[in-house]
Design an enzyme around this catalytic site. Sequence first.
Site, short mmCIF file in Angstrom:
data_model
loop_
_atom_site.label_atom_id
_atom_site.label_comp_id
_atom_site.label_asym_id
_atom_site.label_seq_id
_atom_site.Cartn_x
_atom_site.Cartn_y
_atom_site.Cartn_z
N ASP A 126 0.82 -1.21 0.00
CA ASP A 126 0.00 0.00 0.00
C ASP A 126 0.85 1.27 0.00
O ASP A 126 2.10 1.20 -0.06
CB ASP A 126 -0.91 -0.07 1.25
N GLY A 162 -2.79 4.65 -8.33
CA GLY A 162 -2.65 5.42 -9.58
C GLY A 162 -1.69 6.59 -9.49
O GLY A 162 -1.55 7.33 -10.46
N ASP A 183 -10.03 3.97 -3.26
CA ASP A 183 -10.73 2.79 -2.74
C ASP A 183 -12.17 2.68 -3.25
O ASP A 183 -12.90 3.66 -3.31
CB ASP A 183 -10.75 2.84 -1.21
C1 GLA Z 1 -5.86 1.57 1.55
C2 GLA Z 1 -6.04 0.57 0.40
C3 GLA Z 1 -7.17 -0.39 0.73
C4 GLA Z 1 -6.88 -1.11 2.04
C5 GLA Z 1 -6.64 -0.10 3.16
C6 GLA Z 1 -6.17 -0.76 4.45
O1 GLA Z 1 -6.94 2.41 1.67
O2 GLA Z 1 -6.29 1.25 -0.80
O3 GLA Z 1 -7.35 -1.33 -0.32
O4 GLA Z 1 -5.75 -1.92 1.89
O5 GLA Z 1 -5.66 0.85 2.77
O6 GLA Z 1 -5.98 0.16 5.46
#
Ligand code: GLA
Length: 394
Positions: A126, A162, A183
């Site tokens: 992430d 992205g 997300d």
């Molecule tokens: C980010 C990612 C998600 C998830 C959360 C976890 O927002 O984009 O897919 O993994 O972190 O905290």
Amino acid sequence: MIARTAPMGWNSWNTFGANISDALVREMADAMVEKGYRDAGYEYLVIDDCWSLRERGADGRLVPDPEKFPHGMKAVADYVHSKGLKFGMYSCAGVRTCAGYPASFDHEFVDAATFAEWGVDFLKYDFCNFPANGDCKMRYQTMSMALKATGREILFSACNWGQQEPWHWMRSIGAHMYRSTGDILDNFVSFTNIAKSQLPNFCDSGNYCFNDIDMLTVGMYGKGNVGIGKVCTDAEYRVQFTLWCMLSAPLMMGGDLRSMNDFCADLLRNPQLIAIDQDEEARPPYVVQLDGVTVTNPNPPEGEHPWSRQPETSLTLLKHLSDGEFILGYYNLSTQDSEIPCIFADCGLPYASGYGFAMTDVLTGEDIGVKRDFYNPVIPAHDCRLFRCRLVRC
Ligand code: GLA
């Protein structure tokens, strides 16, 4: 070799958020096998954020939360492997994960080694809490190299939403998939916007490195961690899943597989749709039309013509398959039943070519015969139809 076609699996985040545990993983692994998801092609069981303690151990290593994972992670991985599945975990390129747990910035090699020792096969990586002066590409390069240095085959699922146009460089640094958007929410507008936002970038997605438009929300019906209380219809989930398949995007399920209803379970395991996603050439579709022609609205808003053009209400996609056939996908993104257009000249098939499409509905199997010149089916609001098309002389 991994990720020849788009990775498929299940991820804990969409439904469970921080509420993950050894017991949950074992139950989900059981469900993946007993309910036929593994045999349908879903391979990776991935736990997302919130699996560790809030601080590293004295040896500098990440420590699984002993309340959530009392037997440690190796035991979890062993169980997942015993079911014929692969095990995925999560870390982050920043100094803390999105939920505030320790992350891998500057710890790439020791963390990759730890994951490999536990038997991890997939790492989602992430991008939260990344230093303002850090170099995004370099940190993803570093983790990619750290994973290679373990000697274990680990799928690298980069998740930088992205930033810095990952479709232009993630393939070259060894990632197998890369999140290209923010997300997803369990909501029609969220997931159709995500898919539409990436239509221009999918030509850089293909075998061994795929544009990842996030985990599916099919079957959540407004509940869970990314549920926002709005209950999707079955047809809306059909739109989501078929869009992901048309794009040959990774299929990471996010619903609770233990309690999936029959409609969603059948959708997620549908062999015809999975074959489209997993077509060996993994070609992205092209946009035949996006809001291409007028839609007829018998009750237009005051002052508007009944042949009104509505913004981004319809989408038609054409995907080439490796067997020489095509999938035409018609999407009605509007809130009323509408004719969704496709003029075959827009697919390189003008009337004068002497060819038409022999068309079969992918989901119902209905043979709708040979169409020439154009075919504009009426699609219910927030729904779609996919047709397998074969070129025939006519
Ligand atoms: C980010 C990612 C998600 C998830 C959360 C976890 O927002 O984009 O897919 O993994 O972190 O905290």
